[in-house]
Design an enzyme around this catalytic site. Structure first.
Site, mmCIF file in Angstrom:
data_model
loop_
_atom_site.group_PDB
_atom_site.id
_atom_site.type_symbol
_atom_site.label_atom_id
_atom_site.label_comp_id
_atom_site.label_asym_id
_atom_site.label_seq_id
_atom_site.Cartn_x
_atom_site.Cartn_y
_atom_site.Cartn_z
ATOM 1 N N TYR A 126 0.841 -1.202 0.000
ATOM 2 C CA TYR A 126 0.000 0.000 0.000
ATOM 3 C C TYR A 126 0.874 1.250 0.000
ATOM 4 O O TYR A 126 0.685 2.158 -0.825
ATOM 5 C CB TYR A 126 -0.933 -0.006 1.211
ATOM 6 C CG TYR A 126 -1.629 1.315 1.447
ATOM 7 C CD1 TYR A 126 -2.639 1.755 0.596
ATOM 8 C CD2 TYR A 126 -1.283 2.118 2.532
ATOM 9 C CE1 TYR A 126 -3.272 2.963 0.811
ATOM 10 C CE2 TYR A 126 -1.913 3.335 2.754
ATOM 11 C CZ TYR A 126 -2.902 3.749 1.890
ATOM 12 O OH TYR A 126 -3.531 4.965 2.098
ATOM 13 N N LYS A 130 1.259 4.106 -2.984
ATOM 14 C CA LYS A 130 0.962 5.526 -2.770
ATOM 15 C C LYS A 130 2.169 6.400 -3.105
ATOM 16 O O LYS A 130 2.020 7.493 -3.664
ATOM 17 C CB LYS A 130 0.512 5.758 -1.331
ATOM 18 C CG LYS A 130 -0.860 5.186 -0.998
ATOM 19 C CD LYS A 130 -1.991 5.878 -1.762
ATOM 20 C CE LYS A 130 -2.256 7.273 -1.265
ATOM 21 N NZ LYS A 130 -3.388 7.922 -1.981
#
Length: 290
Positions: A126, A130
């Site tokens: 994750y 990002k």
């Protein structure tokens, strides 16, 4: 001035949507996944065709942190590639972009508040997705503001506050980690800050200074402290036990330290950021469970 808000179905997007009706400095268009599916570049190209925006606010993201460890392709598609595509087509109409990112771009090993200039080192898929999104966006549209935030909560979507209140209605006792610290962030406060940046830009385009900024509420706490305060302000009796992170292994590593240094965004845009407890109290006072 015309502003597009992407991701209107999420926590931040919902709050921004709620704020738009009281704003007179701009007109707003708001998309949800039904109106704009970010999984294909062509969808974004077609959506932007023939339209003209001054600014685009991207609140959309793949936020299933643990699922991203195995669903890496989807996470990178939505968090890494899509921001680049948004930046590309926004740049073609000379629109500035405000993009929301995360503390997960850091590894959580710092022991002083995180500045935007500190080295990044994501330790989860994750976080990596990002960070790639930040890089793709800036490469496609340098006229972009990236706002990293942490511990976001609101009456909407999935978040820690709502989870605690739900669990407390089902159990008399909960275990919550005490060795991860950060600053809870009210989506209302972050949305208000974004509106402030946009309003300033409507009055003076030169005030829109591209770059990476950090935003969270003032103060520091652990998830344990956060839970205790949620129950106190909600008037709920639920025993909370402080436990270590290793008592709750998860597929994705969580940053142990996520305290944000907000000096840059405060000074650049003249923001006063509320204390996290005051903001939590305001949210809980008006919270109506589904």
């Amino acid at each position: 001035m015309k502003v597009l808000i992407i991701g209107g179905e999420g926590q931040l997007g919902t709050v921004l949507n709620n704020l738009t009706s009281s704003q007179t400095f701009a007109s707003f268009d708001i998309t949800t996944i039904e109106l704009l599916d970010l999984s294909q570049e062509d969808n974004i190209r077609i959506f932007f065709a023939g339209k003209k925006y001054d600014f685009v606010v991207n609140c959309s993201a793949y936020t299933a942190v643990d699922k991203a460890e195995t669903d890496r392709d989807t996470a990178f598609l939505l968090n890494a590639l899509a921001p680049g595509w948004i930046g590309k087509y926004a740049a073609q109409m000379h629109a500035g972009v405000i993009h929301v990112s995360t503390d997960y771009v850091f590894d959580g090993t710092a022991n002083t508040p995180l500045t935007p200039e500190m080295p990044v080192n994501p330790v989860s898929q994750y976080g990596k997705s990002k960070l790639e999104g930040e890089l793709h966006l800036m490469a496609e549209n340098p006229d972009s503001i990236i706002i990293r935030t942490a511990w976001l909560y609101s009456p909407y979507g999935q978040n820690f506050m709502k989870t605690m209140l739900r669990l407390a209605s089902e159990r008399d006792e909960l275990n919550v980690v005490f060795d991860q610290v950060g600053s809870p962030t009210s989506a209302t406060d972050l949305a208000t800050a974004i509106m402030r940046i946009l309003q300033m830009a409507s009055e003076n385009r030169e005030s829109f200074i591209p770059g990476v900024y950090h935003y969270a509420n003032e103060g520091v706490c652990s998830w344990y402290d956060f839970a205790i305060m949620i129950f106190k302000l909600a008037g709920i009796s639920c025993k909370v036990n402080a436990v270590r992170t290793d008592a709750y292994p998860t597929p994705a590593r969580r940053p142990a330290y996520s305290v944000m240094d907000k000096h840059k965004i405060k000074e650049q845009f003249g923001l006063t950021i509320p204390y996290w407890v005051d903001s939590l109290e305001a949210v809980i006072e008006n919270y109506q469970p589904n």
